[in-house]
Design a protein around this motif. Structure first.
Motif, PDB file in Angstrom:
ATOM      1  N   THR A   1      -0.070   1.702   6.421  1.00 16.79           N
ATOM      2  CA  THR A   1      -0.410   0.280   6.607  1.00 16.79           C
ATOM      3  C   THR A   1      -1.012  -0.285   5.322  1.00 16.79           C
ATOM      4  O   THR A   1      -0.760  -1.431   4.953  1.00 16.79           O
ATOM      5  CB  THR A   1      -1.414   0.116   7.781  1.00 16.79           C
ATOM      6  OG1 THR A   1      -0.850   0.726   8.932  1.00 16.79           O
ATOM      7  CG2 THR A   1      -1.702  -1.346   8.083  1.00 16.79           C
ATOM      8  N   LEU A   2      -1.791   0.539   4.636  1.00 18.88           N
ATOM      9  CA  LEU A   2      -2.435   0.083   3.396  1.00 18.88           C
ATOM     10  C   LEU A   2      -1.509   0.221   2.179  1.00 18.88           C
ATOM     11  O   LEU A   2      -1.914  -0.069   1.055  1.00 18.88           O
ATOM     12  CB  LEU A   2      -3.720   0.889   3.147  1.00 18.88           C
ATOM     13  CG  LEU A   2      -4.840   0.683   4.177  1.00 18.88           C
ATOM     14  CD1 LEU A   2      -5.985   1.659   3.934  1.00 18.88           C
ATOM     15  CD2 LEU A   2      -5.361  -0.756   4.128  1.00 18.88           C
ATOM     16  N   GLY A   3      -0.307   0.720   2.425  1.00 21.06           N
ATOM     17  CA  GLY A   3       0.674   0.838   1.341  1.00 21.06           C
ATOM     18  C   GLY A   3       0.371   1.954   0.357  1.00 21.06           C
ATOM     19  O   GLY A   3       0.751   1.882  -0.811  1.00 21.06           O
ATOM     20  N   ARG A   4      -0.313   3.000   0.806  1.00 12.34           N
ATOM     21  CA  ARG A   4      -0.651   4.114  -0.091  1.00 12.34           C
ATOM     22  C   ARG A   4       0.550   5.035  -0.305  1.00 12.34           C
ATOM     23  O   ARG A   4       1.451   5.112   0.530  1.00 12.34           O
ATOM     24  CB  ARG A   4      -1.791   4.956   0.485  1.00 12.34           C
ATOM     25  CG  ARG A   4      -3.014   4.180   0.891  1.00 12.34           C
ATOM     26  CD  ARG A   4      -3.678   3.497  -0.279  1.00 12.34           C
ATOM     27  NE  ARG A   4      -4.997   3.040   0.089  1.00 12.34           N
ATOM     28  CZ  ARG A   4      -5.536   1.886  -0.280  1.00 12.34           C
ATOM     29  NH1 ARG A   4      -4.846   1.056  -1.036  1.00 12.34           N
ATOM     30  NH2 ARG A   4      -6.745   1.561   0.104  1.00 12.34           N
ATOM     31  N   ASP A   5       0.483   5.771  -1.403  1.00 11.87           N
ATOM     32  CA  ASP A   5       1.517   6.762  -1.686  1.00 11.87           C
ATOM     33  C   ASP A   5       1.118   8.062  -0.972  1.00 11.87           C
ATOM     34  O   ASP A   5       0.444   8.923  -1.525  1.00 11.87           O
ATOM     35  CB  ASP A   5       1.609   6.975  -3.206  1.00 11.87           C
ATOM     36  CG  ASP A   5       2.819   7.803  -3.585  1.00 11.87           C
ATOM     37  OD1 ASP A   5       3.404   8.434  -2.677  1.00 11.87           O
ATOM     38  OD2 ASP A   5       3.175   7.819  -4.766  1.00 11.87           O
ATOM     39  N   VAL A   6       1.548   8.172   0.279  1.00  9.06           N
ATOM     40  CA  VAL A   6       1.032   9.209   1.173  1.00  9.06           C
ATOM     41  C   VAL A   6       1.243  10.632   0.633  1.00  9.06           C
ATOM     42  O   VAL A   6       0.337  11.463   0.672  1.00  9.06           O
ATOM     43  CB  VAL A   6       1.708   9.067   2.561  1.00  9.06           C
ATOM     44  CG1 VAL A   6       1.393  10.248   3.453  1.00  9.06           C
ATOM     45  CG2 VAL A   6       1.260   7.784   3.217  1.00  9.06           C
ATOM     46  N   ASP A   7       2.439  10.909   0.148  1.00  8.25           N
ATOM     47  CA  ASP A   7       2.732  12.294  -0.261  1.00  8.25           C
ATOM     48  C   ASP A   7       2.112  12.664  -1.599  1.00  8.25           C
ATOM     49  O   ASP A   7       1.947  13.840  -1.904  1.00  8.25           O
ATOM     50  CB  ASP A   7       4.248  12.520  -0.320  1.00  8.25           C
ATOM     51  CG  ASP A   7       4.842  12.693   1.076  1.00  8.25           C
ATOM     52  OD1 ASP A   7       4.082  13.054   1.992  1.00  8.25           O
ATOM     53  OD2 ASP A   7       6.043  12.457   1.235  1.00  8.25           O
TER      54      ASP A   7
ATOM     55  N   PRO B   1      -1.056  11.311  -3.240  1.00 12.70           N
ATOM     56  CA  PRO B   1      -2.250  10.487  -3.405  1.00 12.70           C
ATOM     57  C   PRO B   1      -2.859  10.637  -4.802  1.00 12.70           C
ATOM     58  O   PRO B   1      -2.708  11.686  -5.437  1.00 12.70           O
ATOM     59  CB  PRO B   1      -3.204  11.024  -2.331  1.00 12.70           C
ATOM     60  CG  PRO B   1      -2.653  12.333  -1.906  1.00 12.70           C
ATOM     61  CD  PRO B   1      -1.210  12.357  -2.220  1.00 12.70           C
ATOM     62  N   ARG B   2      -3.522   9.568  -5.230  1.00 11.08           N
ATOM     63  CA  ARG B   2      -4.032   9.540  -6.601  1.00 11.08           C
ATOM     64  C   ARG B   2      -5.009  10.693  -6.870  1.00 11.08           C
ATOM     65  O   ARG B   2      -5.760  11.113  -5.993  1.00 11.08           O
ATOM     66  CB  ARG B   2      -4.711   8.184  -6.880  1.00 11.08           C
ATOM     67  CG  ARG B   2      -5.974   7.976  -6.081  1.00 11.08           C
ATOM     68  CD  ARG B   2      -6.510   6.569  -6.252  1.00 11.08           C
ATOM     69  NE  ARG B   2      -7.737   6.407  -5.501  1.00 11.08           N
ATOM     70  CZ  ARG B   2      -8.237   5.251  -5.122  1.00 11.08           C
ATOM     71  NH1 ARG B   2      -7.623   4.123  -5.419  1.00 11.08           N
ATOM     72  NH2 ARG B   2      -9.362   5.194  -4.447  1.00 11.08           N
ATOM     73  N   ASN B   3      -4.997  11.147  -8.081  1.00 13.84           N
ATOM     74  CA  ASN B   3      -5.943  12.156  -8.604  1.00 13.84           C
ATOM     75  C   ASN B   3      -5.821  13.558  -8.003  1.00 13.84           C
ATOM     76  O   ASN B   3      -6.587  14.446  -8.360  1.00 13.84           O
ATOM     77  CB  ASN B   3      -7.406  11.716  -8.416  1.00 13.84           C
ATOM     78  CG  ASN B   3      -7.683  10.358  -9.020  1.00 13.84           C
ATOM     79  OD1 ASN B   3      -6.980   9.949  -9.941  1.00 13.84           O
ATOM     80  ND2 ASN B   3      -8.673   9.662  -8.525  1.00 13.84           N
ATOM     81  N   LEU B   4      -4.907  13.747  -7.069  1.00 14.21           N
ATOM     82  CA  LEU B   4      -4.839  15.049  -6.396  1.00 14.21           C
ATOM     83  C   LEU B   4      -3.594  15.822  -6.807  1.00 14.21           C
ATOM     84  O   LEU B   4      -2.662  15.265  -7.382  1.00 14.21           O
ATOM     85  CB  LEU B   4      -4.828  14.860  -4.878  1.00 14.21           C
ATOM     86  CG  LEU B   4      -6.091  14.247  -4.274  1.00 14.21           C
ATOM     87  CD1 LEU B   4      -5.908  14.039  -2.785  1.00 14.21           C
ATOM     88  CD2 LEU B   4      -7.298  15.137  -4.530  1.00 14.21           C
ATOM     89  N   ALA B   5      -3.596  17.085  -6.524  1.00 18.49           N
ATOM     90  CA  ALA B   5      -2.402  17.925  -6.693  1.00 18.49           C
ATOM     91  C   ALA B   5      -2.365  18.890  -5.525  1.00 18.49           C
ATOM     92  O   ALA B   5      -3.400  19.183  -4.924  1.00 18.49           O
ATOM     93  CB  ALA B   5      -2.474  18.688  -8.001  1.00 18.49           C
TER      94      ALA B   5
END
Ligand code: AGP
Length: 615
Positions: A597-603, A605-609
């Motif tokens: 809903t918030l338009g995030r890049d689900v698969d 996510p920022r800063n993570l691996a």
């Protein structure tokens, strides 16, 4: 952290590398790059900061044709994610290209030495230093690339995997590793390397996991492996039993959603064949056979070590192991464990949980435990992973590849595997009667069908997610086995929706966190049937009295809960200790739908691996 792919064989390598990188991008997505030795024998390198699509764009209209190459997706450690810091890196004269995953701890010292000898560096990375080092050694001592890599390996410190190619030897790749994963693929007329099997599965299921300080030389004709002294060595050879479709989205919008929906099947697989021909509960690998079983029967203390979601699975297992096997259990964040001098004896059992089996902190904790004579059980999803090889006993979660950064099916299957371990220990210690173990296993076999029932509620949960998507802060509360699920629900929401979320022991709210509640603030409460339900209901009333909007996860048929809740998500009735495998599912779906809903890049996510191979 970083994704590595390499190929030498008959095919045009560039499309193959880009395809491999798209499979491995989940490992890191700060930048991407490729190096190919083209048909003219030139070393061609293209690299871009940002997602793989930026590299794809840069490659458009640039015909680079060759049959040997390397590809890399980066999770930045040294140097910001920009074009110069992207891999591959070259040596001083630009003849060889190197990609790497991990950290070279003594790079500053090596860099100073090389600078004193006149080397000029174009990036801030530790990677470029090692490319220069190998090039310098090769120029100085002559010989082949493998000899130069071997000599360089003796000088490098840290935890890393590297792959190198050299335009003077256009059909060869050289690779090595130390405490970071690197797998080799054996295919017809081709050889491959990758940071994990997902990158190879489109080409082969015939895999060798390299061991520390081995040097692999890959040519189209095959792979030779030697040790640091140049003597023949053997990697850990195995065949992967899943195919490429398992690493594809199969019509789902995101890997995370696909993996949430795979949980019934994954849990079924984890349970498969857990009772052997003699009616006893079985683990996958028991190194040392009966002697190790004897040691396990005399364990007097268990530490569970893991990170993130895997640690939450460990927190659930504390309740089952203590209740069924009657052993004291402490759950530790793996990155803290070895630095606090834990008391470990030959009667201590350390259970290390890791989806990837490559998390540096968890492996370090397991190694520390083994060095102190403790026995180690690994719960992992990846056959042949470093953690699996380190352990005395292995229980595989058999969830199939988990690609989304947010862990879902790994979590539920870890809990199931840990429940199996609890019953296994109970059997060894005779703390449960055999028929009681059988009853628990029978209840666990019902879980796939029960998870299906939870998944059927997805449309209603998606609707609720839209209601909660505007929240700035979400609190999750639970008691007993509901507490780790509260923590896990909050972690999911943080990592994929970037919504500030925290999990609390419901009984702790009045000792501080309740001050955070204000009018309309959402609270998610775990209140399934069991001996703490009434207590959680009291805690729900406390937060409601202060203006919270409460979303409760409750047991089907519990209509009375509606009096205390603004919204209810139901899970089917189950044994109290098995509820976490059900209650986490609506929270996974809630986080997923809030994130979309918030338009995030689900698969991604920022800063993570996905796999954290640095400490
Ligand atoms: C889970 O959603 C996270 N991305 C993360 O916490 C993960 O569980 C953690 O990094 C441990 O990974 P592992 O299970 O592969 O060791």
């Amino acid at each position: 952290m970083c994704g590595i792919i390499g190929y030498t064989g008959p095919e045009d390598v560039l499309p193959l590398l880009v395809q491999g990188l798209s499979t491995l991008e989940y490992r890191g997505y700060d930048s991407a790059g490729v190096a190919v030795i083209d048909h003219a024998g030139e070393l061609q390198i293209v690299k871009r900061a940002g997602r793989l699509d930026r590299l794809r764009g840069a490659l458009e209209g640039r015909p680079i044709h060759g049959t040997t190459g390397l590809g890399h997706t980066r999770w930045a450690t040294h140097g910001e994610p920009n074009d110069p810091n992207a891999h591959p890196h070259t040596d001083a004269v630009g003849h060889l290209a190197l990609i790497h995953n991990g950290i070279f701890e003594n790079f500053a010292e090596l860099k100073a030495e090389l600078e004193a000898a006149g080397h000029v560096f174009r990036s801030e990375t530790d990677t470029e230093v090692i490319a220069h080092l190998i090039g310098a050694i090769r120029d100085e001592q002559g010989g082949d690339l493998a000899s130069a890599v071997r000599s360089a390996m003796k000088r490098i410190e840290g935890a890393f995997a590297i792959a190198v190619l050299d335009r003077h030897d256009p059909h060869t790749l050289v690779a090595s590793r130390r405490e970071a994963p690197l797998v080799l693929g054996h295919a017809e007329g081709a050889s491959l390397l990758a940071s994990d099997v997902a990158g190879l599965i489109a080409h082969t299921r015939d895999i060798s996991a390299m061991l520390d300080d081995q040097i692999a030389v890959l040519t189209p004709g095959g792979i030779t492996i030697t040790d640091l002294e140049g003597y023949p060595a053997e990697a850990h050879h195995y065949t992967v039993d899943w195919d490429i479709s398992a690493a594809e989205k199969q019509g789902y919008d995101h890997f995370m959603l696909k993996e949430i929906h795979e949980q019934p099947r994954a849990v079924h697989e984890t349970l498969l064949g857990r009772v052997n021909g003699e009616g006893r509960i079985a683990v996958d690998e028991l190194r040392g056979g009966a002697a190790v079983e004897g040691d396990l029967a005399h364990v007097d203390k268990i530490y569970i070590v893991a990170c993130g979601t895997s640690m939450h699975a460990g927190m659930v297992a504390k309740y089952t192991i203590e209740h069924w096997a009657r052993l004291p259990v402490e759950v530790e964040i793996a990155s803290e464990f070895r630095y606090r001098d834990p008391i470990l004896t030959p009667h201590t059992l350390v259970v290390a949980i890791s989806q990837s089996g490559e998390t540096a902190d968890t492996i370090a904790a397991a190694t520390h435990a083994r060095n102190q004579q403790a026995k180690v059980v690994a719960i992992t999803n990846v056959v042949g992973s470093t953690l699996a090889r380190e352990a005395d006993v292995v229980l595989y979660t058999r969830a199939g590849p988990e690609i989304a950064v947010a862990s879902t099916k790994a979590f539920t299957t870890q809990i199931v595997a840990l429940d199996v371990l609890a019953l296994y220990l109970a059997q060894l210690r005779r703390s449960l009667f055999p028929d009681e173990c059988g009853d628990h296993l029978a209840r666990m076999e019902m879980l796939p069908a029960l998870i299906e029932q939870v998944l059927e509620q997805e449309p209603a949960i998606a609707e609720l997610a839209r209601t909660f998507a505007g929240a700035e802060y979400v609190m999750f509360i639970g008691r007993h086995v509901g507490l780790p699920i509260a923590l896990e629900g909050a972690l999911k929401l943080k990592e994929i929706a970037y919504v500030h979320a925290e999990g609390f022991a419901a009984g702790e709210m009045k000792h501080g966190p309740i001050a955070l509640i204000d009018q309309g603030g959402p609270v998610v409460a775990l209140a399934t049937r069991g001996h703490v339900r009434g207590k959680v209901v009291s805690n729900i009333q406390e937060v409601k009295a202060r203006g919270a909007v409460v979303l409760v996860v409750a047991t089907e048929g519990d209509t009375e809960i509606k009096e205390h809740a603004d919204h209810v998500m139901y899970v089917p009735d189950a044994h109290e200790l098995l509820y976490p495998i059900l209650t986490v599912v609506p929270l996974q779906l809630l986080a997923y739908h809030i994130a979309t809903t918030l338009g995030r890049d689900v698969d991604m996510p920022r800063n993570l691996a996905k796999t954290v191979t640095v400490e």
